[in-house]
Write an enzyme that holds these catalytic residues in place. Structure first.
Site, PDB file in Angstrom:
ATOM      1  N   ASP A  42       0.832  -1.201   0.000  1.00  0.00           N
ATOM      2  CA  ASP A  42       0.000   0.000   0.000  1.00  0.00           C
ATOM      3  C   ASP A  42       0.872   1.259   0.000  1.00  0.00           C
ATOM      4  O   ASP A  42       1.706   1.453   0.874  1.00  0.00           O
ATOM      5  CB  ASP A  42      -0.884  -0.031   1.252  1.00  0.00           C
ATOM      6  CG  ASP A  42      -2.116   0.835   1.133  1.00  0.00           C
ATOM      7  OD1 ASP A  42      -2.033   1.889   0.487  1.00  0.00           O
ATOM      8  OD2 ASP A  42      -3.158   0.463   1.705  1.00  0.00           O
ATOM      9  N   THR A  83      -6.909   3.429  -2.309  1.00  0.00           N
ATOM     10  CA  THR A  83      -6.627   2.038  -1.925  1.00  0.00           C
ATOM     11  C   THR A  83      -7.619   1.038  -2.504  1.00  0.00           C
ATOM     12  O   THR A  83      -7.231   0.064  -3.149  1.00  0.00           O
ATOM     13  CB  THR A  83      -6.604   1.916  -0.387  1.00  0.00           C
ATOM     14  OG1 THR A  83      -5.510   2.700   0.111  1.00  0.00           O
ATOM     15  CG2 THR A  83      -6.426   0.478   0.047  1.00  0.00           C
ATOM     16  N   HIS A 314       1.286   8.307   5.125  1.00  0.00           N
ATOM     17  CA  HIS A 314       0.360   9.407   5.398  1.00  0.00           C
ATOM     18  C   HIS A 314       0.844  10.265   6.555  1.00  0.00           C
ATOM     19  O   HIS A 314       0.755  11.489   6.513  1.00  0.00           O
ATOM     20  CB  HIS A 314      -1.030   8.862   5.718  1.00  0.00           C
ATOM     21  CG  HIS A 314      -1.858   8.544   4.525  1.00  0.00           C
ATOM     22  ND1 HIS A 314      -2.311   9.510   3.667  1.00  0.00           N
ATOM     23  CD2 HIS A 314      -2.312   7.357   4.027  1.00  0.00           C
ATOM     24  CE1 HIS A 314      -3.020   8.945   2.693  1.00  0.00           C
ATOM     25  NE2 HIS A 314      -3.029   7.635   2.889  1.00  0.00           N
ATOM     26  N   ASP A 357      -1.003  -0.361  -4.698  1.00  0.00           N
ATOM     27  CA  ASP A 357      -2.344   0.109  -5.038  1.00  0.00           C
ATOM     28  C   ASP A 357      -2.353   1.567  -5.471  1.00  0.00           C
ATOM     29  O   ASP A 357      -3.342   2.071  -5.991  1.00  0.00           O
ATOM     30  CB  ASP A 357      -3.300  -0.102  -3.865  1.00  0.00           C
ATOM     31  CG  ASP A 357      -2.818   0.567  -2.585  1.00  0.00           C
ATOM     32  OD1 ASP A 357      -1.642   0.976  -2.523  1.00  0.00           O
ATOM     33  OD2 ASP A 357      -3.615   0.666  -1.630  1.00  0.00           O
ATOM     34  N   HIS A 358      -1.253   2.267  -5.260  1.00  0.00           N
ATOM     35  CA  HIS A 358      -1.038   3.657  -5.674  1.00  0.00           C
ATOM     36  C   HIS A 358       0.318   4.044  -5.125  1.00  0.00           C
ATOM     37  O   HIS A 358       0.931   3.288  -4.351  1.00  0.00           O
ATOM     38  CB  HIS A 358      -2.120   4.600  -5.127  1.00  0.00           C
ATOM     39  CG  HIS A 358      -2.336   4.480  -3.645  1.00  0.00           C
ATOM     40  ND1 HIS A 358      -1.446   4.989  -2.712  1.00  0.00           N
ATOM     41  CD2 HIS A 358      -3.307   3.878  -2.914  1.00  0.00           C
ATOM     42  CE1 HIS A 358      -1.862   4.716  -1.498  1.00  0.00           C
ATOM     43  NE2 HIS A 358      -2.996   4.034  -1.579  1.00  0.00           N
ATOM     44  N   HIS A 491      -2.459  10.854  -1.532  1.00  0.00           N
ATOM     45  CA  HIS A 491      -2.448  10.361  -2.914  1.00  0.00           C
ATOM     46  C   HIS A 491      -3.852  10.499  -3.480  1.00  0.00           C
ATOM     47  O   HIS A 491      -4.773  10.930  -2.784  1.00  0.00           O
ATOM     48  CB  HIS A 491      -2.016   8.887  -2.930  1.00  0.00           C
ATOM     49  CG  HIS A 491      -2.773   8.055  -1.933  1.00  0.00           C
ATOM     50  ND1 HIS A 491      -3.999   7.490  -2.199  1.00  0.00           N
ATOM     51  CD2 HIS A 491      -2.491   7.734  -0.640  1.00  0.00           C
ATOM     52  CE1 HIS A 491      -4.432   6.834  -1.120  1.00  0.00           C
ATOM     53  NE2 HIS A 491      -3.534   6.978  -0.154  1.00  0.00           N
TER      54      HIS A 491
END
Length: 550
Positions: A42, A83, A314, A357-358, A491
């Site tokens: 992730d 996500t 984050h 996922d990003h 994101h």
């Protein structure tokens, strides 16, 4: 002559034996794997593979790179890069316009409220009496690669989904999964599931939950794996761009987890430290043993999502020493998992793909400090601007139903009552909102439906637009402009810092090598389907990465 004939017979026999041996060797090498593992890290940027490479060991990321096939120019091809959307797109082989997962949360214009991607009140929690298990994948419209494998094997073989986040466990495993498990934090600290899959947790899960692994991990401070002075690939530990844990004065090492857990929702703090990835690895190994994955005549599928990387990113940002330490520790967890697979499934019996996922943007405040354009956009101000402008123009303050995820949802009933045109209101909003500071592009839903954008960021926006679910006006912020606090990062955009992610294939059926050709996240599922010789997921729009396959 007899000697000559004997020699000819000998060479013929040897040649025949060699041919048979090579054929057997080739068949063994390219036979269907007993276990496929799809690993999603992730918020992993592609450049983490390179930035931290000198400090990775030989058995984790480097093993995949040195023995597998790496895509160096792989990207997400849609907006938004969140996500749930990423996990769905990886395993369905298509984009939100088809699979229907358009966010983690989104405004449901039929229910008139915000919904969560995997919430499902028709089901109950398996593992405790709480609400954390009222989940299912029913909002995902299409099949996954694991669904197609199940169908191809007449529903034989097992599919298990694992992730600290519920959405990261549920969506990849698909509609036909035998189980999906996620971590219930707060005061619980156990792995749970949903009645969508089962009525009771298997014995191996109950046994794992009874081991007290979470308490063991949370009994130790989080310090760096290696001497912090060697972490030269990240910025100073004490800076103004990182968020603290509740109860901390500064966001610096060591983080005293035992004393911080009570102020940070108890067991939930494990999600925000590298130990979250470690306990996920522990649970995955327990699942492989408990379910005997890779031990039968059919191919099993394990989806495995590492989410602590996202929580750390984050909170501390892309350039932090915390994110570097998290990846160095994840490298060790991957090595532990791969070593276990070698021993318990067999080196030639499993296939892995690893992706993300990003990715993520660097903290805009940090970018500003080094003179790179970046900014923050106030979500409430944007919403108020849109509502004010529509009221001024149409003398009605009820035309806007919701503004979220850079989308504007109109109140169609109010527009009809006021004898206005929805298209007219949408077009007016586009004309006005483009003047709002931080908004780079704006487009109506009708433009998405009537035009085809072949490339660029508008193409990404179109692939993320779902006619049934999305809003009436779609917005794109400026590069490195986010709706987020000024410490930490996020994101969601279609810019390269959010879209460029690793894709590595490894193991049975995979060639060794790398490519700089551009591929997209939706290409993973059809590639794995081709390797497994099964039908593509039913909404698949990706292409096969032929150069990765033997």
């Amino acid at each position: 002559m007899k000697i000559q004939n004997k020699l000819l017979l000998y060479f013929f026999t040897v040649s025949l034996f060699n041919c048979v041996s090579k054929e057997k060797e080739t068949t063994t090498r390219t036979s269907t794997p007993k276990l496929v593992i799809g690993i999603v890290v992730d918020q992993m940027r592609y450049d983490y593979l390179q930035r931290f490479n000198s400090k990775y060991g030989e058995g984790g990321f480097k093993r995949l790179l040195n023995q597998g096939f790496s895509l160096e120019n792989a990207h997400y091809n849609y907006i938004p890069t969140y996500t749930a959307v990423g996990h769905a797109s990886i395993f369905t082989g298509t984009t939100p316009d088809n699979h229907g997962i358009i966010g983690n949360y989104w405004y449901d214009k039929y229910l008139k409220k915000s919904i969560y991607c995997v919430d499902d009140d028709r089901h109950t929690t398996v593992g405790n009496d709480g609400k954390g298990g009222k989940k299912s994948p029913y909002r995902m419209f299409t099949t996954t690669i694991s669904d197609q494998l199940k169908l191809a094997q007449n529903m034989k073989g097992k599919t298990i989904g694992i992730g600290i986040k519920d959405r990261s466990a549920i969506l990849p495993a698909g509609h036909t999964a035998d189980a999906a498990y996620w971590f219930d934090g707060g005061s619980v600290g156990h792995w749970i599931s949903s009645s969508f899959y089962m009525n009771n947790l298997p014995n191996w899960v109950n046994k794992f939950n009874s081991l007290g692994k979470a308490d063991e991990y949370l009994s130790k401070p989080w310090n760096t794996l290696y001497d912090i002075s060697t972490y030269t690939e990240s910025i100073a530990d004490d800076n103004n761009f990182e968020e603290t844990f509740k109860g901390e004065e500064k966001p610096v090492f060591p983080h005293d987890i035992p004393s911080l857990r009570d102020k940070n929702n108890n067991y939930s703090i494990i999600k925000a430290i590298p130990a979250g990835n470690s306990i996920t690895t522990d649970f995955a190994i327990a699942a492989i043993e408990g379910e005997k994955l890779g031990q039968n005549d059919y191919t099993d599928f394990l989806t495995l999502s590492y989410s602590s990387t996202d929580y750390v990113g984050h909170q501390f940002g892309v350039d932090s020493k915390e994110i570097q330490d998290t990846y160095l520790r994840l490298d060790k967890d991957l090595e532990r998992l791969f070593t276990f697979l070698d021993t318990n499934v067999g080196k030639n019996n499993y296939t892995i793909f690893l992706t993300a996922d990003h990715a993520a943007v660097q903290v805009p405040a940090y970018l500003n400090s080094v003179k790179i354009p970046a900014n923050y956009l106030a979500g409430k101000k944007l919403t108020n601007f849109i509502k004010t402008k529509t009221k001024e123009k149409f003398n009605n303050d009820n035309l806007i139903e919701n503004v979220s995820n850079f989308q504007v949802f109109l109140n169609k009933e109010e527009i009809k009552k006021a004898r206005l045109s929805a298209n007219g209101v949408s077009n007016y909003i586009v004309e006005e909102v483009i003047n709002f500071d931080g908004i780079y592009k704006a487009v109506t839903a009708k433009a998405m439906q009537e035009n085809y954008f072949e490339y660029g960021i508008m193409s990404s926006l179109q692939k993320g637009y779902n006619q049934k679910l999305s809003g009436d006006v779609l917005l794109i912020p400026n590069p490195s402009t986010i709706i987020y606090p000024k410490k930490g990062s996020t994101h969601g955009s279609g810019y390269s810092y959010d879209t460029h992610i690793p894709i590595i294939f490894y193991g049975n059926g995979i060639k060794f090598g790398k490519t700089a050709k551009k591929y997209e996240i939706i290409d993973i599922a059809p590639t794995i389907a081709t390797m497994l010789k099964v039908e593509f997921p039913n909404g698949s729009t990706g292409k096969v990465i032929e150069e990765a396959l033997k």
